[in-house]
Write a protein that holds these residues in place. Sequence first.
Motif, PDB file in Angstrom:
ATOM      1  N   ARG A  56     -46.733  -5.557   2.510  1.00 28.21           N
ATOM      2  CA  ARG A  56     -46.613  -4.508   3.523  1.00 28.21           C
ATOM      3  C   ARG A  56     -45.456  -4.778   4.483  1.00 28.21           C
ATOM      4  NH1 ARG A  56     -50.713  -1.101   2.698  1.00 28.21           N
ATOM      5  NH2 ARG A  56     -52.522  -1.885   1.524  1.00 28.21           N
ATOM      6  N   CYS A  57     -45.695  -4.747   5.774  1.00 24.43           N
ATOM      7  CA  CYS A  57     -44.602  -4.862   6.751  1.00 24.43           C
ATOM      8  C   CYS A  57     -43.976  -6.256   6.830  1.00 24.43           C
ATOM      9  CB  CYS A  57     -45.100  -4.452   8.139  1.00 24.43           C
ATOM     10  SG  CYS A  57     -45.497  -2.688   8.268  1.00 24.43           S
ATOM     11  N   LYS A  58     -44.625  -7.228   6.212  1.00 27.59           N
ATOM     12  CA  LYS A  58     -44.083  -8.587   6.227  1.00 27.59           C
ATOM     13  C   LYS A  58     -42.763  -8.698   5.481  1.00 27.59           C
ATOM     14  CE  LYS A  58     -48.472 -11.057   6.759  1.00 27.59           C
ATOM     15  NZ  LYS A  58     -49.403 -12.060   6.154  1.00 27.59           N
ATOM     16  N   ILE A  59     -42.438  -7.682   4.681  1.00 24.57           N
ATOM     17  CA  ILE A  59     -41.183  -7.749   3.935  1.00 24.57           C
ATOM     18  C   ILE A  59     -39.967  -7.690   4.871  1.00 24.57           C
ATOM     19  CG2 ILE A  59     -42.229  -6.704   1.897  1.00 24.57           C
ATOM     20  CD1 ILE A  59     -40.723  -4.117   2.591  1.00 24.57           C
ATOM     21  N   PHE A  60     -40.181  -7.284   6.131  1.00 24.07           N
ATOM     22  CA  PHE A  60     -39.066  -7.199   7.081  1.00 24.07           C
ATOM     23  C   PHE A  60     -38.911  -8.469   7.922  1.00 24.07           C
ATOM     24  CE2 PHE A  60     -40.490  -2.788   6.383  1.00 24.07           C
ATOM     25  CZ  PHE A  60     -39.308  -2.243   5.900  1.00 24.07           C
ATOM     26  N   TRP A  63     -30.614 -13.995  12.857  1.00 24.30           N
ATOM     27  CA  TRP A  63     -29.307 -13.876  12.219  1.00 24.30           C
ATOM     28  C   TRP A  63     -29.110 -14.952  11.164  1.00 24.30           C
ATOM     29  CZ3 TRP A  63     -26.428  -9.807  12.102  1.00 24.30           C
ATOM     30  CH2 TRP A  63     -26.487  -8.885  13.143  1.00 24.30           C
ATOM     31  N   ARG A  64     -29.734 -16.109  11.372  1.00 24.31           N
ATOM     32  CA  ARG A  64     -29.624 -17.194  10.398  1.00 24.31           C
ATOM     33  C   ARG A  64     -30.194 -16.761   9.057  1.00 24.31           C
ATOM     34  NH1 ARG A  64     -33.474 -20.496   8.623  1.00 24.31           N
ATOM     35  NH2 ARG A  64     -32.912 -22.514   7.669  1.00 24.31           N
ATOM     36  N   SER A  65     -31.372 -16.125   9.081  1.00 21.89           N
ATOM     37  CA  SER A  65     -32.002 -15.663   7.848  1.00 21.89           C
ATOM     38  C   SER A  65     -31.167 -14.579   7.168  1.00 21.89           C
ATOM     39  CB  SER A  65     -33.404 -15.131   8.132  1.00 21.89           C
ATOM     40  OG  SER A  65     -34.252 -16.154   8.588  1.00 21.89           O
ATOM     41  N   VAL A  66     -30.619 -13.691   7.983  1.00 20.87           N
ATOM     42  CA  VAL A  66     -29.798 -12.604   7.440  1.00 20.87           C
ATOM     43  C   VAL A  66     -28.555 -13.170   6.744  1.00 20.87           C
ATOM     44  CG1 VAL A  66     -28.371 -10.605   8.025  1.00 20.87           C
ATOM     45  CG2 VAL A  66     -30.611 -10.897   9.100  1.00 20.87           C
ATOM     46  N   ASP A  76     -38.920 -20.950   5.107  1.00 17.29           N
ATOM     47  CA  ASP A  76     -39.324 -20.287   6.355  1.00 17.29           C
ATOM     48  C   ASP A  76     -40.569 -19.428   6.187  1.00 17.29           C
ATOM     49  OD1 ASP A  76     -37.255 -21.446   7.739  1.00 17.29           O
ATOM     50  OD2 ASP A  76     -35.917 -19.717   7.604  1.00 17.29           O
ATOM     51  N   GLY A  77     -41.111 -19.380   4.979  1.00 15.65           N
ATOM     52  CA  GLY A  77     -42.355 -18.644   4.747  1.00 15.65           C
ATOM     53  C   GLY A  77     -42.186 -17.277   4.117  1.00 15.65           C
ATOM     54  N   ASN A  78     -40.964 -16.915   3.728  1.00 11.82           N
ATOM     55  CA  ASN A  78     -40.744 -15.618   3.093  1.00 11.82           C
ATOM     56  C   ASN A  78     -41.126 -15.691   1.614  1.00 11.82           C
ATOM     57  OD1 ASN A  78     -39.258 -14.082   5.321  1.00 11.82           O
ATOM     58  ND2 ASN A  78     -38.021 -15.932   5.154  1.00 11.82           N
ATOM     59  N   ILE A  99     -37.602 -12.012  -1.096  1.00 14.56           N
ATOM     60  CA  ILE A  99     -36.205 -12.462  -1.020  1.00 14.56           C
ATOM     61  C   ILE A  99     -35.414 -11.904  -2.193  1.00 14.56           C
ATOM     62  CG2 ILE A  99     -34.684 -14.464  -0.965  1.00 14.56           C
ATOM     63  CD1 ILE A  99     -36.503 -14.019   1.501  1.00 14.56           C
ATOM     64  N   LEU A 100     -36.004 -11.957  -3.384  1.00 14.03           N
ATOM     65  CA  LEU A 100     -35.336 -11.414  -4.565  1.00 14.03           C
ATOM     66  C   LEU A 100     -35.118  -9.916  -4.414  1.00 14.03           C
ATOM     67  CD1 LEU A 100     -34.289 -11.844  -7.480  1.00 14.03           C
ATOM     68  CD2 LEU A 100     -36.599 -11.318  -8.267  1.00 14.03           C
ATOM     69  N   GLY A 101     -36.123  -9.217  -3.879  1.00 15.60           N
ATOM     70  CA  GLY A 101     -36.015  -7.770  -3.707  1.00 15.60           C
ATOM     71  C   GLY A 101     -34.890  -7.380  -2.767  1.00 15.60           C
ATOM     72  N   TRP A 102     -34.835  -8.002  -1.579  1.00 11.70           N
ATOM     73  CA  TRP A 102     -33.775  -7.683  -0.625  1.00 11.70           C
ATOM     74  C   TRP A 102     -32.405  -8.122  -1.139  1.00 11.70           C
ATOM     75  CZ3 TRP A 102     -34.305  -4.037   2.571  1.00 11.70           C
ATOM     76  CH2 TRP A 102     -35.492  -3.826   3.273  1.00 11.70           C
TER      77      TRP A 102
END
Length: 313
Positions: free
Chosen positions: A64-68, A74-77, A186-188, A193-196
């Motif tokens: 659900r919303c955890k995908i965001f 900025w480090r993760s991005v 980081d828990g993602n 991660i693959l999807g984004w």
Amino acid sequence: MNSSGKNVVKGIFWAALASAMWGISGTVLQLISHNLKVPEAWLLSARTLSSGVLLLVISALVYRCKIFDVFRSWRSVMWLVAYAVLGLMANLYTFYLAIQTGNSPAATILQYLAPLFIVVGGLFIGNRPLKTDVIAFVLALVGVILALTKGNLGQLSISVTSLMWGLGSGLTAAFYVALPRPLVKDGNPPIVILGWGTMIAGILFNLYHPFWVQVPHLSLAVVGSVATTVIAGTILPFTLLLYAAKFASSDVISIMDAVQPTVTSILCFLFLGVKLSLIEIGGMVLVVIGIYVLQRGRRQYEEKQLQQDAFDD
């Protein structure tokens, strides 16, 4: 067989099936590039964007919303963009061109060298190689030489161009493995991660060549082949690997990576007329053994380090 043993068998089965899916996808990519003559720019745009959309839909249904959450810093991005560009985009591009200019078995075995590139990269930051690293490197090097020369050191069985693209696919596959690790730590969830990453790569591919421009003739063969690369090359194998991880450890699962080049070679021989000599097959087997030795040695080293750290505490 006890329940633990049954679980390991389940994990091996699902991991082997995932690897076989990638083997099927590699064979279909050769069909697309050699027989159907689909332009690589259009294929990469259409395949990557559709895969990204499907992966994010699956991720949203599960998390659900955890995908965001990956966009909270900025480090993760920055890590995500690096993964999308240097890992996914570069790997998809180099792997396809390695197949287009050569053949799928050779491209697959060169991409399979990714763990060796990771170890070599570690040398530049001061990581001391293990004895098993050296053994693995020698085995893989001899295997690649045999596979690509058929035992005749004065002649390559593929073009130099294909060799360079294949080595590039191995290097970028190493980036594909290494770059998302900070995000996963980081828990993602890996599938998020693959999807984004795939979505970002798909958008960038489409900025260069939109999928609605210069569309090839969409015959049943073309549509079916592209759909196969999306489903069997992205969606199914990654989902199966996540499921396999519930039953078996990562070192057991990683051994099943050897199924991919095996399946690709068999399918290309049966359906696409790609003939392999016994020397080439022997070379591929040496590469598979080398990567197995590398992964096993690294796993044992990590376990010893954890035990030592626990003892020191």
